[in-house]
Write a protein that holds these residues in place. Structure first.
Motif, PDB file in Angstrom:
ATOM      1  N   ASN A  19       3.108   4.652   9.011  1.00 22.82           N
ATOM      2  CA  ASN A  19       3.328   5.221   7.324  1.00 22.82           C
ATOM      3  C   ASN A  19       4.759   5.457   7.386  1.00 22.82           C
TER       4      ASN A  19
ATOM      5  N   GLU B  82       0.794  -1.204  -0.034  1.00 22.35           N
ATOM      6  CA  GLU B  82       0.020   0.084  -0.102  1.00 22.35           C
ATOM      7  C   GLU B  82       0.735   1.191   0.052  1.00 22.35           C
TER       8      GLU B  82
ATOM      9  N   VAL C 256      -5.044   1.665  12.259  1.00 27.87           N
ATOM     10  CA  VAL C 256      -5.747   0.937  11.050  1.00 27.87           C
ATOM     11  C   VAL C 256      -6.427  -0.350  11.619  1.00 27.87           C
TER      12      VAL C 256
ATOM     13  N   ARG D  78       0.004   1.009  13.388  1.00 27.19           N
ATOM     14  CA  ARG D  78       0.748   0.770  12.284  1.00 27.19           C
ATOM     15  C   ARG D  78       1.376   1.841  11.943  1.00 27.19           C
TER      16      ARG D  78
ATOM     17  N   GLN E 195       2.178   2.423   3.299  1.00 28.19           N
ATOM     18  CA  GLN E 195       1.293   2.559   4.340  1.00 28.19           C
ATOM     19  C   GLN E 195       1.054   1.313   4.891  1.00 28.19           C
ATOM     20  N   ASN E 196       0.411   1.230   6.079  1.00 29.68           N
ATOM     21  CA  ASN E 196       0.045   0.257   6.781  1.00 29.68           C
ATOM     22  C   ASN E 196       1.008  -0.950   7.075  1.00 29.68           C
TER      23      ASN E 196
END
Length: 597
Positions: free
Chosen positions: A552, A275, A545, A550, A573-574
């Motif tokens: 970034n 992501e 999340v 989580r 991300q995530n």
């Protein structure tokens, strides 16, 4: 009765007969000539309409304009050869023909017969896996043509998109939107003449932004004429109906380097990026050379609920430590610190629950070293000195907190024309947040709390520094061309202004040098192995999340340092809080691709 009387009656009868004859001719003319040639509401004569009613047609090319990359390589409009079945009587077909055709189309005789016999409209044979028109090889085309079967035609078909996943969400997709089409035309008759309700129009990305220029002037249709018993009308055969215009459809020339785009997409798959987004900008004018969004999407198979069609490069995310660039610039601009000022980091800030990422702290270090090591304590201290209003002002001077993509409120009569669809503005403080609260300032100073930045803004901030504080508006399109290659209109590069002015070239140069220190002595040391000498800033933002902590992961920067060609922003991300910074690795590999291009 006298001779004169008889003569008078004879003349009257002859006159009446002649008048009736003339009237009969006139009525015949009206019925068989004038009426047949009368123009209907569709713009065709009744004679033509009677032929069309016996024709069965299918669209080979919608006439929609196409996109090309910066070198002219096509991004849409791939031409394939495909098979088209027309609804005809099959009494004259030999049984072995079905077997031969079925084999070439990758199906069974039974399935072919069942499909063909049930047709009431022409049908493009589709691939059973993709449900898109079946692409035939040259030998398949030759064999099908050699069979010369009535009701079977092999024709070139314009397939708008390749059938594979990609990170080109900036391109967007088309879909049927009857209500939108109705809103474009006041009269139903205008709608019938101009655009069927089934026409696919731009629904996202460049397809949506440039839809008014892409609609074209008409479709290319292949038709097959049959009689009332669905028997082929020999002598009429297959007809190709097409619009011929040397100017249309138009062509949209983008800034994207397709080869570079594809190489970076392959890289994200190899590294295992799930992501996020990657943005590559030309440092001279902020043109987008490549823009990748993950997860990938397939423009032929859009699921609005999944959301992978959305371009993450234009969506705002928590920036973490890359926002320390803004704090450093503000501190230098206001003279409240200098690159050599010494701070002490014990690992704890002592209030607001803030701690440094490094357990035990960094000890004594200068501002330049704090930027290289991404020390939370030093930047929390600076944020308190600056104040919320000033942080927001300098963020604006660097192109954050607002839409930055190329737009014009006077372009060709448009109220506001934007190249970037669904670009988010991001923010520094949310509405109602007390900007001067010390706890708020401290969290903001390390890129947390309310701060949101898009990858496009992050890459463009690097360009702004490289341009001595001037903010360029990123472009995705340079010009619109006529079909013959002539330029219809161009989109000139332009600068953006901030109500607070801009940062000084001196401050910009200091920040750029501090970015170099991140690689030589700080958190980006692994980038020393890159093919180019590069500079940048890492960042890790804490997010939640689905109720779980989580991260970034970011890296922004430029290269080569001696003569910068590209600015790059990477957002992953995530990610698990325990994972390594994948963004740094991706930044290095992207720079290696750029160095080899």
């Amino acid at each position: 009765m006298s001779f004169q009387g008889k003569r008078r009656i004879f003349i009257i009868l002859i006159s009446i007969t002649l008048i009736l004859f003339i009237l009969t001719l006139r009525l015949g003319w009206i019925q068989f000539v004038t009426v047949n040639r009368a123009v209907t509401t569709s713009g065709r004569s009744l004679e033509e309409m009677s032929v069309l009613q016996r024709e069965r047609g299918i669209v080979l090319d919608t006439g929609r304009g196409q996109f090309v990359d910066r070198s002219g390589a096509p991004l849409t409009g791939k031409v394939i050869w495909t098979a088209i079945l027309f609804p005809v009587s099959h009494g004259h077909h030999e049984e072995n023909h079905y077997g031969q055709i079925a084999k070439l189309l990758g199906t069974t005789s039974e399935q072919l017969k069942r499909t063909w016999h049930s047709l009431t409209q022409p049908f493009i044979w589709t691939d059973s896996n993709t449900h898109l028109p079946l692409s035939l090889s040259f030998p398949q085309v030759q064999q099908l043509k050699k069979l010369n079967i009535a009701g079977l035609e092999v024709a070139p078909y314009v397939q708008r998109y390749d059938n594979h996943l990609s990170g080109m969400q900036w391109l967007g997709f088309v879909s049927q939107q009857p209500e939108l089409i109705r809103s474009l035309y006041k009269k139903e008759s205008d709608l019938e003449h101009t655009m069927p309700l089934t026409t696919e129009v731009g629904s996202a990305g460049l397809e949506k932004s440039f839809d008014p220029f892409l609609r074209g002037i008409g479709s290319t249709i292949i038709s097959y004429t049959v009689d009332g018993k669905k028997q082929p009308m020999y002598g009429l055969g297959t007809r190709l109906i097409a619009q011929h215009n040397k100017y249309y459809p138009l062509r949209i020339k983008t800034t994207v380097d397709m080869k570079l785009q594809q190489k970076i997409e392959v890289l994200t798959e190899r590294i295992g990026m799930k992501e996020g987004a990657i943005v590559v900008l030309d440092t001279s004018n902020s043109d987008v050379a490549a823009m990748i969004s993950k997860p990938f999407y397939n423009p032929n198979q859009i699921d609005l609920q999944m959301g992978n069609w959305s371009n993450r490069a234009l969506k705002a995310a928590v920036p973490g430590s890359i926002f320390k660039t803004v704090i450093a610039a503000a501190a230098l601009e206001d003279g409240i610190s200098s690159p050599t000022e010494t701070f002490h980091c014990s690992g704890q800030y002592g209030k607001y629950g803030l701690a440094c990422w490094k357990e035990g702290g960094h000890g004594d270090l200068t501002l330049a070293e704090a930027y290289a090591e991404s020390c939370n304590v030093v930047f929390a201290t600076l944020a308190e000195r600056l104040g919320g209003e000033r942080i927001e002002e300098v963020a604006s001077q660097l192109g954050l907190g607002r839409v930055i993509g190329w737009q014009d409120n006077s372009f060709m009569g448009f109220e506001l024309f934007k190249q970037f669809d669904h670009e988010e503005a991001g923010q520094i403080f949310a509405g109602g947040t007390p900007k001067e609260d010390d706890g708020v300032k401290v969290q903001t100073g390390i890129g947390q709390r309310d701060v949101l930045v898009t990858p496009l803004q992050a890459a463009n901030m690097v360009v702004t520094l490289l341009q001595g504080g001037q903010i360029h508006a990123p472009r995705l399109v340079t010009e619109i061309q006529y079909n013959n290659g002539q330029t219809m209109t161009s989109f000139q590069p332009h600068l953006l202004s901030s109500p607070y002015g801009g940062i000084s070239p001196r401050t910009a140069n200091i920040i750029l040098e501090m970015m170099r220190g991140v690689v030589t002595d700080g958190t980006g040391a692994s980038l020393q192995r890159a093919k180019w000498t590069v500079a940048g800033k890492s960042g890790t933002a804490q997010v939640t999340v689905n109720g779980k902590p989580r991260n970034n992961q970011w890296f922004i920067g430029y290269g080569p340092t001696d003569h910068p060609h590209y600015a790059v922003a990477v957002l992953v991300q995530n990610r698990s809080p325990e994972s390594s910074n994948q963004a740094t690795l991706l930044f290095r590999e992207v720079m290696n691709i750029l160095a080899s291009s």
